[in-house]
Design an enzyme around this catalytic site. Structure first.
Site, PDB file in Angstrom:
ATOM      1  N   SER A 234      -7.123   2.581  -3.081  1.00  0.00           N
ATOM      2  CA  SER A 234      -6.975   3.000  -1.722  1.00  0.00           C
ATOM      3  C   SER A 234      -7.926   2.287  -1.007  1.00  0.00           C
ATOM      4  O   SER A 234      -8.600   1.326  -1.201  1.00  0.00           O
ATOM      5  CB  SER A 234      -7.024   4.616  -1.616  1.00  0.00           C
ATOM      6  OG  SER A 234      -7.121   5.399  -2.832  1.00  0.00           O
ATOM      7  N   SER A 272      -0.759   4.420  -3.558  1.00  0.00           N
ATOM      8  CA  SER A 272      -2.589   3.635  -2.623  1.00  0.00           C
ATOM      9  C   SER A 272      -2.536   4.613  -1.603  1.00  0.00           C
ATOM     10  O   SER A 272      -1.646   4.783  -1.222  1.00  0.00           O
ATOM     11  CB  SER A 272      -2.480   2.536  -2.693  1.00  0.00           C
ATOM     12  OG  SER A 272      -3.247   1.548  -1.882  1.00  0.00           O
ATOM     13  N   ASP A 274      -3.713   5.055   1.424  1.00  0.00           N
ATOM     14  CA  ASP A 274      -4.328   3.743   2.564  1.00  0.00           C
ATOM     15  C   ASP A 274      -3.952   4.289   4.162  1.00  0.00           C
ATOM     16  O   ASP A 274      -3.221   4.644   4.856  1.00  0.00           O
ATOM     17  CB  ASP A 274      -3.374   2.763   2.812  1.00  0.00           C
ATOM     18  CG  ASP A 274      -3.363   2.152   1.381  1.00  0.00           C
ATOM     19  OD1 ASP A 274      -3.890   1.874   0.954  1.00  0.00           O
ATOM     20  OD2 ASP A 274      -1.793   1.148   0.850  1.00  0.00           O
TER      21      ASP A 274
END
Length: 351
Positions: A234, A272, A274
């Site tokens: 992340s 992830s 983000d």
């Protein structure tokens, strides 16, 4: 801490005085770091100004590039377009503890919260540092929030500190990175854009630094380390500016953070988280109705491109700075993340 001379400089825009997010006037950043065998974690706190944030809110907006995250406070930021607490970065399982610490601190400063006044919206972001840190131990609490708050200053350390202590980036040691860029608009006004990242993403084969695809070479040098097969990291990106922008324009600014992120080799993988948040320090918005709302002359959208460029460049630079400053770290169960400079002391010659 000053940056090593070997760090490549991104773009054509000039940096602020310290090449940090705090080159935006009024900002301060503080860390609380745990470095104790299996406990490799911490807290990083960003204050948009030195006053009472609940009473004098700053405009803000966020972009979720990929929503695999466990943040607190984004819903109200999306609805109202303001920040009313400092921004806190930490590990995934400490989000709740940090939100409670923020609430308690806000009540301490404003006893009317939740009674005569409305409740407060804590804002906490996270990344998973579980490879190096025993995240199940949940060792962070009020004292670490307070330590980060009390340590806020204009110049701060980057790398494996604060919330970045246990983070990994491109299968190397990641953490906290920051940068800034100065712009002058066609209208003549000059402004600063700064970025701070909690960098914990990426697969090594895709690593790109200053346009050079170095991932495969770095992979060869880490042949003894089992490579990741999927993206599970992340990144949290905080963008600040002193340019007078409203929340709609700040959302556009936050989206451009993804440009700088993608330049390093990120593709916003399935696992992830983000997230980018942007705020402006050009004005504040009062909590109470007995104070007038500010009359602001916002930047015309047709003039905003240099701020977009500054955002992309400062985010890319901040990620590179995180890699450069982070030292090799051994944590939970002997897990190790090597620093970029330990596996590539010749990195400057490779660029």
């Amino acid at each position: 801490m000053s940056a090593p001379d070997s760090i490549p400089f991104i773009g054509q825009l000039s940096a602020g005085r310290h090449n940090l997010i705090t080159d935006v006037p009024g900002l301060s950043v503080g860390h609380s770091t745990l470095n104790n065998r299996d406990h490799q974690t911490g807290v990083t706190l960003i204050k948009p100004h030195s006053g009472n944030l609940f009473c004098d809110k700053v405009p803000a907006a966020a972009t979720v590039l990929n929503g695999f995250g466990k943040s607190i406070g984004l819903v109200q930021v999306e609805e109202l377009g303001v920040l009313e607490t400092p921004i806190v970065l930490t590990n995934t399982f400490s989000v709740g503890a940090m939100a409670q610490a923020q609430i308690r601190q806000s009540i301490k400063e404003n006893p009317e919260i939740g009674r005569e006044w409305s409740t407060v919206n804590p804002l906490v972001f996270e990344c998973n540092d579980g490879y190096l840190n025993d995240i199940q131990a949940m060792v962070l609490g009020d004292e670490h929030y307070q330590q980060a708050l009390n340590n806020t200053q204009a110049q701060f350390i980057q790398g494996a500190v604060g919330a970045g202590r246990g983070m990994s980036c491109f299968e190397l040691k990641g953490g906290i990175g920051s940068a800034s860029r100065r712009v002058t608009l066609k209208s003549g006004e000059s402004y600063t854009v700064g970025a701070l990242v909690l960098s914990n993403f990426g697969r090594l084969p895709t690593l790109t630094i200053a346009g050079k695809h170095l991932g495969p070479l770095m992979q060869e040098r880490l042949a003894s380390q089992k490579p990741l097969t999927e993206e599970k990291g992340s990144i949290i990106i905080i963008v600040a500016t002193n340019a007078p922008l409203d929340s709609r324009q700040l959302k556009r600014l936050s989206l451009r953070a993804g440009v700088g992120l993608s330049r390093t080799g990120a593709f916003f993988g399935n696992g992830s988280g983000d997230i980018a948040l942007a705020f402006s320090t050009a004005y504040t918005l009062p909590q109470q109705t007995d104070r007038p709302m500010p009359a602001i002359s916002f930047i015309h959208d047709a003039l905003i491109d240099p701020l977009f460029q500054a955002t992309a460049d400062s985010v890319e630079q901040a990620i590179i700075n995180a890699l450069w400053h982070a030292e090799t770290t051994v944590g939970r169960d002997g897990h190790r993340r090597f620093s970029l400079l330990d596996i590539a002391p010749d990195i400057r010659n490779l660029l």
